[in-house]
Design a protein around this motif. Structure first.
Motif, PDB file in Angstrom:
ATOM      1  N   GLN A 296       0.822  -1.213   0.000  1.00 15.59           N
ATOM      2  CA  GLN A 296       0.000   0.000   0.000  1.00 15.59           C
ATOM      3  C   GLN A 296       0.854   1.261   0.000  1.00 15.59           C
ATOM      4  O   GLN A 296       0.404   2.305  -0.427  1.00 15.59           O
ATOM      5  CB  GLN A 296      -0.943  -0.015   1.210  1.00 15.59           C
ATOM      6  CG  GLN A 296      -2.141  -0.906   0.942  1.00 15.59           C
ATOM      7  CD  GLN A 296      -2.967  -1.183   2.159  1.00 15.59           C
ATOM      8  OE1 GLN A 296      -2.499  -1.037   3.284  1.00 15.59           O
ATOM      9  NE2 GLN A 296      -4.200  -1.581   1.959  1.00 15.59           N
TER      10      GLN A 296
ATOM     11  N   ALA B 187      -5.434   2.220   1.341  1.00 16.03           N
ATOM     12  CA  ALA B 187      -4.339   2.716   2.188  1.00 16.03           C
ATOM     13  C   ALA B 187      -4.862   3.834   3.090  1.00 16.03           C
ATOM     14  O   ALA B 187      -5.865   4.477   2.766  1.00 16.03           O
ATOM     15  CB  ALA B 187      -3.207   3.241   1.318  1.00 16.03           C
TER      16      ALA B 187
ATOM     17  N   ARG C 222      -3.969   4.714  -4.308  1.00 15.29           N
ATOM     18  CA  ARG C 222      -3.671   3.891  -3.136  1.00 15.29           C
ATOM     19  C   ARG C 222      -4.767   3.984  -2.085  1.00 15.29           C
ATOM     20  O   ARG C 222      -5.126   2.986  -1.476  1.00 15.29           O
ATOM     21  CB  ARG C 222      -2.329   4.300  -2.547  1.00 15.29           C
ATOM     22  CG  ARG C 222      -1.219   3.578  -3.268  1.00 15.29           C
ATOM     23  CD  ARG C 222       0.064   3.808  -2.593  1.00 15.29           C
ATOM     24  NE  ARG C 222       0.883   4.685  -3.398  1.00 15.29           N
ATOM     25  CZ  ARG C 222       1.900   5.359  -2.916  1.00 15.29           C
ATOM     26  NH1 ARG C 222       2.192   5.307  -1.631  1.00 15.29           N
ATOM     27  NH2 ARG C 222       2.619   6.101  -3.705  1.00 15.29           N
TER      28      ARG C 222
END
Lengths: 386, 407
Positions: free
Chosen positions: A91, B357, B351
Motif C-alpha cells: 500500500q 491505504a 492507493r
C-alpha cells in the motif's frame, strides 16, 4: 489557383509576423518525442520491486530469493516476517508483489507433503502487477520442477526421461513483429501522431477563427465567394508543416528506433498526410459549427483528447460497448491507428488498409460542410457591416 | 479590524473572479461540463473491463487426441474463441494479415507422437501485437490451458509408471501455489486506468480553464486591472487567496462528484476510507490551483494557454506512474514528475481509493502536495506581484484604457 496562392502568401506573412504559435507547437511536439522515447527506453519494466514473506527461514526460502533476484524482471527488496507488513509495504507502493512461504515448507517437501505457497500481486497497476505476477508464477513453477526432478532422480530415472516427464509440452510464444514484447511500439506509433494531430486541430481552429475575426470586409467576401481556395490556401502551410513533422516522426520511430515496419513506408506517408488533412477538415467544421472561437477551441480540445481513448490503441474498440464502437469512427486517429498497425505489423494487402485511407479522405467532406456554415457566418457579418 | 478588512478584500476578489468565470462560456464548459462528461465517457468506454472472446485460429497437423483436447480447452477460456481450424500455417497467417484473428496456435505433425513416446512435445503460439491487451489476453488464456494440460499429461505419465493417487498428485505439483490478485481481482482495464484519469480530468480541466481565463484577461489587458488598486502592492497575496478560494469552492463539489460518487456509480474500486480521501484531496486541490495560477501567469494569450495545457495531458498520465511503474522510470523523469500535483494526486488517490491505504501510507505524497501548495502559493503571489509592479510602471495605460479598476 491564384486565390489559393494569395491566401497562402497571406498566411505565410502572418506566420512570419507572429511565428510564436508555430514554434511553440513544434517545440511541444519535439519535446513529446524526446520524452516518450527516453521515458520507456527499457521497452519492458525491469527490476520491479517485490518482497518475500518468509515464515520458514530455511535453505529453500533463501534459495528462492536468490533465484528471484537472478531474473531480469523483478528484484527482492525486502524480506518480511508477516503478511500484514508486506501488505502495508504494497500500500505504500514499495513493492508490486510478494511471495509468502509458510512455516515448515522445506520440511514438508522433504516429507512428501505438499506445502502451499502463495503469491500476491497488486493489480491496481496493470504493468507492474502483471509483470511481477508473471515472474513470480514462473519462479514458483520452476521450484516445483526442481523438486520433481530431485524426486524422480531418486527414483532412478535418467535426466532425459525426467525432462520428458516433467515438461511434456513446450509452448513457443512468437510475438509477431515485436520480438521482445517491447512496450514502446504499442504506445508510441499511435500516441505521438495523436499529439501532432491534436496540435494540428487546435492550430487550424485558431488560424481560421483569427482570419475571420481580423479580416477586412474584402477578404471576408473573398472567403465567402471562394471558400475552398481561400481557406485551404490559408491552411496549407500547416498541412505541409505538420505532415512533414509526422513523416519525420515516423522516420525516427521506424528508422532510428527500428520499430518493425513490414509494409511500405510510403503508405504511412500517405496515411500521415490524409490524417493531417482530416483533422484540418474537422477544424473547419468546428469553426463553422461554433462561431464563438472560445467555445470552438474548448470543444476542439475535448474532441482532440478523447481521440486517444477512442482510437483503441490502448483498450481495443471491439471490447467497448457497441454504441461506443460506432462513436470511435468519428476520430481520424482511429483510422490512422488501424492503417498503421496493418501496414507496420502485418503488411496487410491493400484491400485491408484502403478502406481506412478512404475514410480519412472522407473526413475532407466535413470541411465542405464547415465552409457552408462559415459562408453563412460571413454573410451575417457582412450584412451587419453594411 | 485589520483581519476583517483582509477578509473583506478576499471576499471581494472572490466575487470578481466568480463573475469572471461565469461570464466566459468556454471556462464554464470546461469547469462544469467537461469535468462531468469525461468520467462518463471513460466509464462507458472501459465498462467491458476485459478483452474477451478474441478470435483465434488453430492449425492442427497432428490430429491427435491431445491436440484436440488442448483446442477444446482453448475455446473454453474466457479470453478466446477458436474461430478457424486451418490446414496449414500459411492459411492461418493469411487470416492474421486479414485481421480476422488475434492469435494462432500451431501443433506440428509430431505433437501426438512425441507425447506418446514420453518426450517433450512442442506447440507454437503466435500473438497479434498490435495492442498490448490482445497480447496479454491471448498469452494468459494459452498459459492457463498449457498448465492444465501439462498437469493432465504428467498425471497420466506417472500413472503408467505405477505412481497413482496422492503420490502422483504430490509429484505433479510438489509446491502448489495460490495466486491472489489483490484489489482488482479480474485485472480489469477500466478499474486500473479510470481512477488515474479521474484525477487527471480534475487537474487538466482546472489547468485548461484557468489558462483560458488568464490568457483572455491578458489579451484584454485585464489581468491586473480587474482587481482593486489598493491590492496591487504588498497585499497582492489577498488576491491570490481570494481567487484560489473561488476555484476551490467550484471544485469541491466537482471533486466530490467525480472522485467519490462516480466510482460508486460505475462499480469501480472504492474501498478507501472517505475521511482519508477528503483529507488527501484538500492539499491536492490547493496544490493544483496554486500550480495552475503560477503557470497561467505566463500565459499571454488564450490560444497559448490551451496549447500548453492540452499538450501536457497525455504526458502527465505517463509521468504519474499509473501506467509505467515509477520504479522503472528514468530518474530524471521521476524527479521531473514531482513538479506536477497530478503525479502525487494520482498515486495517493489510487492507493487510498483502490487499495484502501490510510494517510500514513501515502505520507510522501501527502506532504509533497502540501509542500507544493506552499511553494506554488509563494510563486503565484510573487509572479503576480511582479506583473502588478510591471503594470504600475506603465500605470498610465490604466487610465488611457478608461477602465474602472473597481469594476
Amino acid at each position: 489557383m491564384n486565390r489559393f496562392a494569395q491566401s497562402l502568401h497571406l498566411e505565410l506573412r502572418h506566420i512570419k509576423k507572429r511565428p510564436r504559435y508555430l514554434i511553440l507547437t513544434t517545440l511541444g511536439i519535439v519535446f513529446s518525442y524526446v520524452f516518450f522515447l527516453t521515458f520507456m527506453s527499457e521497452g519492458q519494466p525491469e527490476r520491479l520491486p517485490i518482497a518475500v514473506v518468509d515464515h520458514d527461514a530455511s535453505y529453500l526460502s533463501r534459495r528462492l530469493c536468490h533465484e528471484i533476484n537472478a531474473t531480469q524482471g523483478v528484484e527482492v527488496v525486502a524480506v518480511y516476517n508477516n503478511h500484514s507488513q508486506a501488505r502495508q509495504a504494497m500500500q505504500r507502493q514499495e513493492i508490486f508483489a510478494f511471495l509468502e512461504i509458510p512455516k515448515g515448507t522445506y520440511s514438508d517437501i522433504l516429507s512428501f507433503k505438499r506445502p502451499h505457497i502463495a503469491l500476491y500481486a497488486n493489480n491496481t497497476y496493470l504493468l507492474g502487477g502483471s509483470f511481477t505476477y508473471k515472474s513470480l508464477a514462473t519462479i514458483s513453477r520452476l521450484a516445483s520442477g526442481a523438486v520433481q526432478r530431485e524426486i524422480l532422480r531418486k527414483k532412478g530415472y535418467t535426466d532425459q526421461a525426467i525432462s520428458g516427464m516433467i515438461q511434456p509440452i513446450e509452448l513457443d510464444t512468437h510475438t509477431l513483429s515485436n520480438p521482445t514484447a517491447n512496450y514502446q511500439p504499442y504506445i508510441l506509433t499511435t500516441m505521438l501522431p495523436g499529439i501532432i494531430g491534436l496540435m494540428t486541430l487546435l492550430m487550424s481552429v485558431f488560424v481560421i477563427h483569427n482570419e475571420l475575426k481580423r479580416s477586412p470586409t474584402g477578404r471576408l467576401r473573398e472567403m465567402r465567394d471562394y471558400p475552398i481556395s481561400s481557406i485551404w490556401g490559408q491552411l496549407f502551410p500547416y498541412t505541409f508543416w505538420f505532415s512533414l513533422l509526422m513523416i519525420m516522426g515516423n522516420v525516427v520511430l521506424f528508422g532510428f528506433f527500428h520499430f518493425t515496419l513490414l509494409g511500405s513506408f510510403w503508405t504511412l506517408v500517405i496515411a500521415s498526410v490524409l490524417f493531417i488533412v482530416a483533422l484540418q477538415s474537422m477544424a473547419v467544421f468546428l469553426v463553422g459549427l461554433l462561431p464563438d472561437m472560445h467555445i470552438a477551441v474548448c470543444i476542439g480540445a475535448i474532441y482532440g483528447t478523447l481521440a486517444f481513448t477512442m482510437s483503441g490503441f490502448s483498450f481495443p474498440v471491439c471490447s467497448m460497448p457497441s454504441y461506443m464502437q460506432g462513436f470511435s469512427a468519428i476520430f481520424p486517429l482511429r483510422h490512422y491507428y488501424l492503417t498503421c498497425s496493418e501496414v507496420a505489423y502485418f503488411d496487410s494487402p491493400a484491400v485491408q488498409y484502403l478502406p481506412h485511407l478512404v475514410v480519412l479522405l472522407a473526413f475532407t467532406a466535413m470541411s465542405f460542410v464547415g465552409m457552408m456554415l462559415i459562408r453563412k457566418q460571413i454573410n451575417n457579418r457582412v450584412s451587419c457591416l453594411q | 479590524m485589520n483581519l476583517l478588512s483582509h477578509l473583506r478584500d478576499i471576499w471581494n476578489v472572490s466575487c470578481i473572479e466568480f463573475r469572471r468565470i461565469f461570464s466566459d462560456g468556454g471556462v464554464v464548459l470546461l469547469f462544469c461540463i467537461a469535468t462531468l462528461l469525461y468520467p462518463f465517457i471513460f466509464g462507458a468506454v472501459y465498462s467491458g473491463e476485459m478483452v474477451r472472446n478474441l478470435p483465434i485460429a488453430v492449425v492442427d497437423e497432428s490430429h491427435c487426441e491431445e491436440s484436440q483436447r488442448f483446442i477444446r480447452k482453448l475455446d473454453a477460456t474466457p479470453e478466446m474463441n477458436v474461430c478457424y481450424d486451418c490446414n496449414t500455417l500459411q492459411e492461418a497467417q493469411t487470416l492474421m494479415r486479414m485481421r480476422k484473428i488475434n492469435g494462432i496456435v500451431y501443433f506440428p505433425a509430431d505433437y501426438g507422437n512425441r507425447l506418446a513416446h514420453l518426450e517433450t512435445a512442442r506447440a507454437s503460439l503466435f500473438c497479434d501485437m498490435s495492442s498490448f491487451l490482445y497480447y496479454r489476453s491471448v498469452l494468459s488464456g494459452a498459459s492457463a490451458v498449457l498448465l492444465d494440460e501439462i498437469q493432465h499429461i504428467e498425471t497420466d505419465r506417472f500413472g503408467r509408471t505405477g505412481i497413482t493417487g496422492e503420490n502422483a498428485e504430490q509429484l505433479v505439483e510438489p509446491i502448489p501455489y495460490d495466486d491472489v490478485k489483490l484489489y482488482i481481482s479480474n485485472g480489469g482495464f477500466g478499474s486500473f486506468l479510470i481512477p488515474a484519469l479521474l484525477i487527471l480530468v480534475l487537474h487538466q480541466t482546472l489547468f485548461l480553464g484557468m489558462g483560458i481565463l488568464y490568457g483572455t484577461s491578458r489579451e484584454q489587458n485585464l489581468s491586473v486591472e480587474s482587481i482593486p488598486i489598493h491590492l496591487r502592492g504588498r497585499s497582492v497575496f489577498r488576491v491570490v487567496i481570494g481567487r484560489a478560494l473561488t476555484y476551490f469552492a467550484i471544485y469541491v463539489p466537482m471533486t466530490a462528484i467525480v472522485l467519490l460518487l462516480f466510482p460508486r456509480l460505475f462499480q469501480l474500486p472504492h474501498i478507501g476510507n472517505i475521511s482519508s480521501l477528503v483529507l488527501f484531496l484538500i492539499p491536492f486541490l490547493l496544490a493544483t490551483i496554486f500550480f495552475c495560477m503560477t503557470i497561467c501567469n505566463f500565459v499571454r494569450a488564450r490560444d497559448t494557454g490551451v496549447v500548453v495545457c492540452i499538450f501536457f495531458s497525455v504526458i502527465l498520465v505517463f509521468l504519474s506512474g499509473a501506467v509505467w511503474p515509477q520504479a522503472a522510470m528514468p530518474k530524471f523523469w521521476l524527479y521531473f514528475s514531482y513538479i506536477f500535483p497530478s503525479t502525487h494526486g494520482i498515486q495517493g488517490f489510487i492507493r487510498i481509493n483502490s487499495m484502501g491505504a490510510d494517510l500514513s501510507q501515502v505520507k510522501f505524497e501527502y506532504l509533497m502536495l502540501w509542500a507544493q501548495a506552499g511553494v506554488y502559493f509563494v510563486t503565484a503571489t510573487s509572479i503576480f506581484r511582479t506583473l502588478c509592479r510591471h503594470k504600475s510602471v506603465k500605470g498610465s495605460d490604466i487610465h488611457a484604457d478608461g477602465l474602472n479598476p473597481e469594476a
